[in-house]
Design a protein around this motif. Sequence first.
Motif, PDB file in Angstrom:
ATOM      1  N   VAL A   1    -103.135   0.008 -38.974  1.00 23.84           N
ATOM      2  CA  VAL A   1    -102.978   0.473 -40.521  1.00 23.84           C
ATOM      3  C   VAL A   1    -101.428   0.940 -40.545  1.00 23.84           C
ATOM      4  N   PRO A   2    -100.584   0.321 -41.358  1.00 20.96           N
ATOM      5  CA  PRO A   2     -99.307   1.069 -41.615  1.00 20.96           C
ATOM      6  C   PRO A   2     -99.408   1.886 -42.888  1.00 20.96           C
ATOM      7  N   MET A   3     -99.054   3.083 -42.701  1.00 16.82           N
ATOM      8  CA  MET A   3     -98.975   3.927 -43.734  1.00 16.82           C
ATOM      9  C   MET A   3     -97.744   4.759 -44.120  1.00 16.82           C
ATOM     10  N   PHE A   4     -97.576   4.863 -45.269  1.00 21.09           N
ATOM     11  CA  PHE A   4     -96.295   5.586 -45.885  1.00 21.09           C
ATOM     12  C   PHE A   4     -96.746   6.483 -47.084  1.00 21.09           C
ATOM     13  N   ASN A   5     -96.739   7.671 -47.021  1.00 24.69           N
ATOM     14  CA  ASN A   5     -97.267   8.616 -48.090  1.00 24.69           C
ATOM     15  C   ASN A   5     -98.537   8.263 -48.513  1.00 24.69           C
ATOM     16  N   GLU A   6     -99.445   8.215 -47.688  1.00 24.73           N
ATOM     17  CA  GLU A   6    -100.823   7.879 -48.116  1.00 24.73           C
ATOM     18  C   GLU A   6    -101.874   8.829 -48.296  1.00 24.73           C
ATOM     19  N   GLU A   7    -101.370  10.111 -48.504  1.00 19.97           N
ATOM     20  CA  GLU A   7    -102.435  11.276 -48.285  1.00 19.97           C
ATOM     21  C   GLU A   7    -103.604  11.145 -49.324  1.00 19.97           C
ATOM     22  N   ALA A   8    -103.316  10.475 -50.514  1.00 18.17           N
ATOM     23  CA  ALA A   8    -104.224  10.432 -51.317  1.00 18.17           C
ATOM     24  C   ALA A   8    -105.286   9.521 -50.998  1.00 18.17           C
ATOM     25  N   VAL A   9    -105.016   8.535 -50.334  1.00 20.40           N
ATOM     26  CA  VAL A   9    -106.279   7.429 -50.215  1.00 20.40           C
ATOM     27  C   VAL A   9    -106.867   7.811 -48.614  1.00 20.40           C
ATOM     28  N   LEU A  10    -106.099   8.402 -47.675  1.00 19.88           N
ATOM     29  CA  LEU A  10    -106.629   8.496 -46.331  1.00 19.88           C
ATOM     30  C   LEU A  10    -108.123   8.871 -46.246  1.00 19.88           C
TER      31      LEU A  10
ATOM     32  N   PHE B   1     -89.264   2.898 -41.590  1.00 16.54           N
ATOM     33  CA  PHE B   1     -88.620   1.583 -41.264  1.00 16.54           C
ATOM     34  C   PHE B   1     -89.176   0.465 -42.191  1.00 16.54           C
ATOM     35  N   GLY B   2     -90.197   0.767 -43.050  1.00 19.93           N
ATOM     36  CA  GLY B   2     -90.864  -0.492 -43.803  1.00 19.93           C
ATOM     37  C   GLY B   2     -92.049  -0.983 -43.313  1.00 19.93           C
ATOM     38  N   LYS B   3     -92.812  -1.511 -43.989  1.00 20.69           N
ATOM     39  CA  LYS B   3     -94.177  -1.971 -43.643  1.00 20.69           C
ATOM     40  C   LYS B   3     -94.202  -3.015 -42.673  1.00 20.69           C
ATOM     41  N   GLU B   4     -93.362  -3.877 -42.673  1.00 21.12           N
ATOM     42  CA  GLU B   4     -93.455  -5.073 -41.752  1.00 21.12           C
ATOM     43  C   GLU B   4     -93.062  -4.709 -40.169  1.00 21.12           C
TER      44      GLU B   4
END
Length: 341
Positions: free
Chosen positions: A20-29, A83-86
Amino acid sequence: MTRGHSRQAAASIPTLSVVVPMFNEEAVLPTFFARLEKTLADLGVTYEIICVNDGSRDGTHRLLAEAHARDPRIRVLNFSRNFGKEIALTAGLDHAKGAAVVPIDADLQDPPELIATFLERWREGYEVVLGVRQNRNSDTWAKRVSAKAFYKVMNKMARIPIPANAGDFRLMDRRVVDTLRNVRERQRFMKGLFAWVGFRQCEVGYVRPERSAGSSKFNYWGLWSFALDGITGYSTAPLHVAAYLGSFTALTAVLYGAFLVLRRLLFGTDVPGYTSTMVAVLFLGGVQLTVLGILGEYLGRVYEETKHRPLYIIDSALGWSPEDLSACGEWAANPQPDVSD
Ligand code: UDP
Ligand code: MG
């Protein structure tokens, strides 16, 4: 003794790794983990969840530490920056140990329940089970139109077909993942890489819902650069187009030149030549800049590749043994005390 040893090794290898890549996902975790863990428990297979925290600046780091403390099968890699999702996906695949690996978005746009179907098809012998979107109703109009145009252009130019409407949500067999791990190019367009490695594939349709909370991490400029990476990474057709465009303009210029000389010989001097001069200068200038720009896009990417920098830097991690950590060289100089076990 050897058999005992290998049985022990096999016991520590889970059937399934979810990346699971995560960037600022506190709202959904919280909802994400609840739904994913319920699904995985129902499947009755051994699993690990690899969370790649891609330089989040919100509470993601803390929530991940809590999740790991609650269940050690949730493992965490914290990047030193975004670094980005990829690249985040790449790090996840590098560290995944499962016999099958499933990359999934954290925002619940990839329904975890579909993993059950993925596993069924995998057991039937497919090495890649592709999640394919049945429609794009959850996208904005502009994204639908631009995605359609992109896949049309891409599949005309690239030598390998890239399935439209398939994202990164899929199941890959260990063989596929190990093959992908050897591909270390920087300009990573994972969907292209997935298609490039091949293997026995099948598709599973699903309806992609809206993001469950938070907002999309991609803007239009980001998507445009991503599309350029996709095209330049899998096709040199723009370079051919540039060459033909150049030859065509040169030929036209020769013909027009011949016409001007003939006219001069037959009808004498023609003083007012402003329009034709301007048209020729501007047109040629435009063509030259375009062609240079296309060359530049490729040259810039060649430059990036030749630097051979590590693809990502891991600042700290949770849930890996020292052997796992030393197996992957792309760590910060002084890994932080977050490194557990
Ligand atoms: N993501 C990431 N790094 C980034 C941008 C996004 O790891 O720089 C993750 C994000 O946290 C999510 C997934 O990639 O899990 C897909 O992102 P998003 O939902 O924002 O993209 P969209 O669905 O709008 O294409
Ligand atoms: Mg999303």
